[in-house]
Scaffold this active site. Sequence first.
Site, PDB file in Angstrom:
ATOM      1  N   ASP A   1      -3.487  30.387 -30.310  1.00 56.79           N
ATOM      2  CA  ASP A   1      -2.256  29.647 -30.013  1.00 56.79           C
ATOM      3  C   ASP A   1      -2.277  29.016 -28.632  1.00 56.79           C
ATOM      4  OD1 ASP A   1      -2.193  32.272 -29.030  1.00 56.79           O
ATOM      5  OD2 ASP A   1      -0.011  32.411 -29.096  1.00 56.79           O
ATOM      6  N   HIS A   2      -3.370  29.236 -27.878  1.00 57.06           N
ATOM      7  CA  HIS A   2      -3.495  28.646 -26.557  1.00 57.06           C
ATOM      8  C   HIS A   2      -4.619  27.605 -26.467  1.00 57.06           C
ATOM      9  CE1 HIS A   2      -0.747  31.520 -24.481  1.00 57.06           C
ATOM     10  NE2 HIS A   2      -1.008  32.186 -25.594  1.00 57.06           N
TER      11      HIS A   2
ATOM     12  N   HIS B   1      -6.340  32.016 -21.675  1.00 56.05           N
ATOM     13  CA  HIS B   1      -7.253  32.867 -22.443  1.00 56.05           C
ATOM     14  C   HIS B   1      -7.573  32.161 -23.757  1.00 56.05           C
ATOM     15  CE1 HIS B   1      -3.284  33.817 -23.994  1.00 56.05           C
ATOM     16  NE2 HIS B   1      -3.804  34.529 -24.981  1.00 56.05           N
TER      17      HIS B   1
END
Length: 304
Positions: free
Chosen positions: A65-66, A61
């Site tokens: 933080d991804h 997603h």
Amino acid sequence: MLDVCLLGTGGMMPLPNRWLTSLMLRYNGSSVLIDCGEGTQISIREKGWSFHGLDVICFTHFHGDHISGLPGLLLSMGNAQRTKPVKLIGPKGLKRVVDSLRVIAPELPFELEYIELEEKEETFEINGYEIKAFRVNHNVICYGYTVNINRAGRFMVEKAKAQDIPIQCWSLLQKGENVMMNGVTYKPEMVLGPARKGIKLTYCTDTRPVQSIVDNAKGADLFICEGMYGEEDKLCKAKENKHMTFNEAAALASEAEVSELWLTHYSPSLIYPEEYKKEVRKVFANTKIPRDRKTTVLEFDKDE
């Protein structure tokens, strides 16, 4: 065999010795990255691996933080003279999000090819990887991924000889390719036995426990799953923010009958996740609580 490295184990914000979420896989000269949190390229360097063979980047997603490590990684790949295209896989809106991040990386010497996910489940065959994306339950659209390395049946020499298949065709047939020689087409099924057990890895973060995770992780050799909180008194907070506790992830591993569970995506408040090892192993015995750059090699079953 499949090389596996959990590059970053942190959620929300990086900490000393803990970068943000990222997983890297290597198979047959081609690498796949799942998520690209802050510090991903640094962790690749610290591991001693390379991004030169990085052909596919998947995103669960679009929370920062991804994906916040992507612009720097793309710039480094470009500075390393990469020219081969890179495939990006993620939820609908992927191109818009990446284009926004590329304000600081506008010119790259390679193309980005986008695959935007819209269905609940979608499967892709890329460079020997079978990558299946499946919808999970977070507060934004989010996917987990199962990666299979399929394995063909054994080459049956006796069958090849009995059918007078030229020996020059054998190696290509063994690789699963059709071969035409002297006007005759030879197919792999003419000489291969039943498909053998391959390698299966499932990865999911930022979700509540849902049946799709159990279904897609069923029998996995390695299940990598978020454990945002080790403390059971954080269960209400996990439900509110659509995350999981260690014990919830372990319960999924048990129900899916996986071989091994790695927890990841720890809360910044969880400074010493190892403290909860004993309790979580009561739920699923073969649970590991990795630090950044934990690595393993998944191999084909030698008895197959």
